[in-house]
Design an enzyme around this catalytic site. Structure first.
Site, PDB file in Angstrom:
ATOM      1  CB  ALA A 260     -13.310  -2.155   3.252  1.00  0.00           C
ATOM      2  CG  ASP A 261     -14.975   3.419   5.060  1.00  0.00           C
ATOM      3  OD1 ASP A 261     -15.288   4.453   4.457  1.00  0.00           O
ATOM      4  OD2 ASP A 261     -15.818   2.620   5.517  1.00  0.00           O
ATOM      5  NE  ARG A 262      -6.727   4.528   5.351  1.00  0.00           N
ATOM      6  CZ  ARG A 262      -5.927   5.588   5.466  1.00  0.00           C
ATOM      7  NH1 ARG A 262      -4.732   5.466   5.991  1.00  0.00           N
ATOM      8  NH2 ARG A 262      -6.319   6.770   5.062  1.00  0.00           N
ATOM      9  CB  ALA A 270     -10.888   0.806   8.827  1.00  0.00           C
TER      10      ALA A 270
END
Length: 387
Positions: A260-262, A270
């Site tokens: 995950a990135d956020r 995200a």
């Protein structure tokens, strides 16, 4: 291929080098990062990528900058006071954050360094002492990554084994999206770390991974990592996920694991473009969907994925592909080329780098503190126990 190729960042005193991931898997080239501007460019152009890795590079480069400044004789004027130091270095931290704003790890790293700076000023520390503390903090941010990755992998892997309760070893088949291994972190990886852990404890049958167009992080980087680690694996095109679930025995309780990135407060996540597609298909086929990401990826300041800024890459990047010329020359020399797949001057290109998977499609979120699942009947997560 030597395992050393899986090291995304190498340091020696104040020297920082990164493996140029744009050239992998065919050419291994280490690029020196000598300035704040070098780090920003490397992150922006994706010579280095992966939310934890870019946060580590930004922190290490900031520490490098201050270490060199402290060795200057005479000291730069901005060491006259804590306030003068902040006036000089805060714009550098802000600039680093602009390289890839979707990846919250980068923002968390720069904010953590800012807080360290502000706390030291409030404590009336002198500028040199403050700088030394920031150097230590920058190195600490990078150094924490490997340990927490291994903790996440064990939490997630053990949870998965407990849920499936496989009757024999080498049973579990896991699909992952993009690249979430050592190249995306400071070592071991997040979702790919979970896969590695399952392999190490003898529970993995095969790792499946998507190519992840248009940058092909899966076919270039995940393929390289799995091949180097000798983990049995199968590559699929992004558009084959549904067919895989429909026609192949990905085990009755096969799992889909992504990094995950956020992650928003409610669990909306995200991640690399194409993750949402895979989540929808997993839900259709009742395949649990697992997110594996460090606490630094969780952004409790935003309530849902609607507030996550989505980076859009240059349109041209969706038209190009880079790789080794095939067949190779008679001498066996590897030559790379970049080619255009589309008509020249194509208009109307949609090229977001990330999409958001809503919490209702996610089965579990794993951090270094444990595994979070939704309460019965709810379509959101309470992440309090795992952050």
């Amino acid at each position: 291929m030597a395992a050393s190729v899986l090291i995304s960042i190498k340091t020696n005193d104040d020297k920082i080098e990164i493996v140029n991931q744009l050239l992998l898997p065919h050419i291994t080239e280490y690029v020196e990062v000598d300035t704040i501007e070098d780090a920003h460019d490397a992150i922006k152009t994706m010579k280095i990528r992966g939310a934890p890795a870019i946060a580590s590079l930004a922190s290490l480069t900031f520490a490098q900058y201050l270490s060199r400044a402290l060795r200057q004789d005479p000291l730069p004027d901005y060491f006259s006071s804590g306030e003068a130091l902040k006036a000089h270095v805060q714009p550098l931290l802000d600039y680093l954050y602009t390289a890839r704003p979707t990846a919250v790890n980068l923002g968390n790293a720069t904010h953590r360094l800012t807080k360290k700076l502000d706390d030291a000023i409030a404590a009336n520390e002198d500028a040199r002492t403050i700088a030394r503390g920031l150097i230590e903090e920058g190195k600490l941010i990078a150094g924490e990554d490997v340990g927490r990755n291994k903790a996440m992998a064990k939490w997630g892997g053990d949870w998965l084994i407990s849920r499936v309760q496989p009757p024999t070893g080498k049973t579990l088949n896991v699909l992952t999206v993009c690249n979430t291994g050592s190249l995306a972190t400071s070592g071991y990886g997040t979702a790919l770390g979970l896969i590695t852990y399952l392999h190490e404890v003898g529970q993995l049958d095969k790792a499946y991974f998507t190519q992840t167009a248009p940058y092909h992080q899966g076919s270039r980087l995940t393929a390289l990592e799995l091949k180097t680690l000798q983990i049995p694996s199968v590559m699929i095109c992004d558009t084959m996920v549904g067919s895989l679930f429909q026609h192949h025995n990905i085990h009755a309780v096969a799992k889909l694991a992504v990094g995950a990135d956020r992650i928003a407060k409610n669990g909306d996540t995200a991640n690399k473009i194409g993750t949402y597609n895979a989540a929808v298909l997993a839900a259709r086929h009742k395949i649990p969907f697992i997110v594996v990401a460090p606490i630094s990826t969780v952004d409790l300041k935003i309530d849902s994925g609607e507030q996550i800024p989505i980076e859009h890459r240059p349109a041209l990047e969706a038209c190009l592909v880079r790789g080794a010329i095939y067949p190779p020359t008679s001498e066996g020399k590897v030559e790379q080329a970049q080619v255009m797949l589309t008509p020249v001057g194509l208009d109307g290109i949609y090229n977001p780098s990330f999409d958001v998977t809503p919490a209702e499609l996610i089965t579990a979120i794993v951090t270094e503190k444990g595994v979070a699942v939704k309460k019965d009947g709810e379509d959101f997560f309470d992440l309090t126990p795992v952050v």
